[in-house]
Scaffold this active site. Structure first.
Site, PDB file in Angstrom:
ATOM      1  N   ASN A   1       0.765  -1.026   0.252  1.00 19.85           N
ATOM      2  CA  ASN A   1      -0.154  -0.033  -0.106  1.00 19.85           C
ATOM      3  C   ASN A   1       1.329   1.404  -0.342  1.00 19.85           C
ATOM      4  OD1 ASN A   1      -2.598   1.531   0.233  1.00 19.85           O
ATOM      5  ND2 ASN A   1      -3.859  -0.365   1.221  1.00 19.85           N
TER       6      ASN A   1
ATOM      7  N   HIS B   1      23.870   1.048  12.006  1.00 20.15           N
ATOM      8  CA  HIS B   1      24.724   2.386  12.215  1.00 20.15           C
ATOM      9  C   HIS B   1      25.457   1.275  13.483  1.00 20.15           C
ATOM     10  CE1 HIS B   1      23.440   4.160   8.707  1.00 20.15           C
ATOM     11  NE2 HIS B   1      22.101   4.249   8.963  1.00 20.15           N
TER      12      HIS B   1
ATOM     13  N   ALA C   1      -0.776  -3.411  13.319  1.00 19.91           N
ATOM     14  CA  ALA C   1      -0.228  -2.060  13.164  1.00 19.91           C
ATOM     15  C   ALA C   1      -0.018  -1.649  13.839  1.00 19.91           C
ATOM     16  CB  ALA C   1      -1.475  -1.006  13.038  1.00 19.91           C
TER      17      ALA C   1
ATOM     18  N   LYS D   1      13.436  -8.880  16.491  1.00 21.12           N
ATOM     19  CA  LYS D   1      13.384 -10.453  16.341  1.00 21.12           C
ATOM     20  C   LYS D   1      12.462 -11.560  15.553  1.00 21.12           C
ATOM     21  CE  LYS D   1      15.060 -10.666  21.094  1.00 21.12           C
ATOM     22  NZ  LYS D   1      14.990 -10.262  22.505  1.00 21.12           N
TER      23      LYS D   1
ATOM     24  N   ARG E   1       5.788  -9.576  19.577  1.00 18.92           N
ATOM     25  CA  ARG E   1       5.918 -10.128  19.979  1.00 18.92           C
ATOM     26  C   ARG E   1       4.390 -11.557  19.567  1.00 18.92           C
ATOM     27  NH1 ARG E   1       7.260  -7.008  24.699  1.00 18.92           N
ATOM     28  NH2 ARG E   1       9.257  -7.735  25.394  1.00 18.92           N
TER      29      ARG E   1
ATOM     30  N   ARG F   1      -0.134 -15.352  20.100  1.00 21.71           N
ATOM     31  CA  ARG F   1      -0.713 -16.430  19.880  1.00 21.71           C
ATOM     32  C   ARG F   1      -0.598 -17.248  18.093  1.00 21.71           C
ATOM     33  NH1 ARG F   1      -6.243 -16.991  16.747  1.00 21.71           N
ATOM     34  NH2 ARG F   1      -7.337 -14.892  16.887  1.00 21.71           N
TER      35      ARG F   1
END
Length: 206
Positions: A83, A113, A168, A174, A188, A191
């Site tokens: 988008n 950096h 969002a 990670k 994170r 589920r």
């Protein structure tokens, strides 16, 4: 190793060596050209993308505007969509799978950096005669059938497994396991996405 090879290998490299500045300028110019095309100028848009991002599958659609550093380091699988305001700093390889939905204002950021300002600040390189700086880069991989919500930021070196939904505004620093619903800063997994999430199990939505 060449500076390009160092960049792809995640080593410290000089981003103003070996014509890299010219490569970025070329990509920025092509992005600017794409960004002033209309949605119904499909042939013109395709011709620009053939130069800017040739490694893409059938049916890839970029709403625009787009902002890429190189473009040629991005691979995007068939049926994938991005988008408004899609930003990719592709100083490393960026691999986007098939049928990936990318919301507005999403950023995929490969540069790393240095933390210490003494290492990060620009300096004059006597060997090349250029003002430059030192950085590394981390590849980004997004699996098939993912959906990245609006304003998601994906950090260097991250892999998002297939079938994930990233909420969002999340900052993905990670790796995210496949078929995860993941949100937050830092992002994170909440589920797993399961059979129960299929539309056929929610007649109340129809």
């Amino acid at each position: 190793m060449t500076e390009h090879e160092k960049m792809y290998a995640g080593k410290i490299y000089d981003p103003f060596a070996e014509g890299m500045a010219a490569e970025r300028a070329r990509a920025h110019k092509l992005c600017a050209q794409y960004n002033v095309t209309a949605e119904d100028e499909a042939e013109k848009r395709a011709a620009i993308l053939d130069e800017l991002m040739p490694d893409r599958g059938e049916g890839v659609y970029l709403q625009g505007p787009i902002f890429f550093d190189f473009g040629t380091n991005i691979r995007m699988g068939k049926g994938s969509f991005a988008n408004f305001n899609f930003t990719v700093l592709d100083t490393a390889r960026v691999t986007i799978g098939e049928n990936v939905f990318i919301g507005p204002n999403v950023s995929l950021l490969c540069p790393i950096h240095p933390l210490c300002h003494e290492d990060r600040n620009s300096f004059f390189n006597e060997k090349t005669g250029n003002v430059t700086n030192l950085e590394r880069a981390g590849a980004i991989t997004i699996g098939d059938n993912c959906w990245l919500g609006g304003s998601v930021t994906v950090c260097p070196g991250v892999t998002i497994g297939e079938g994930c939904v990233i909420g969002a505004g999340s900052v993905v620093s990670k790796d995210i396991p496949p078929y995860s619903l993941a949100v937050g800063n830092p992002c994170r997994p909440l589920r797993k996405i399961t059979e129960a999430d299929k539309l056929k199990n929610h007649p109340e939505w129809f």
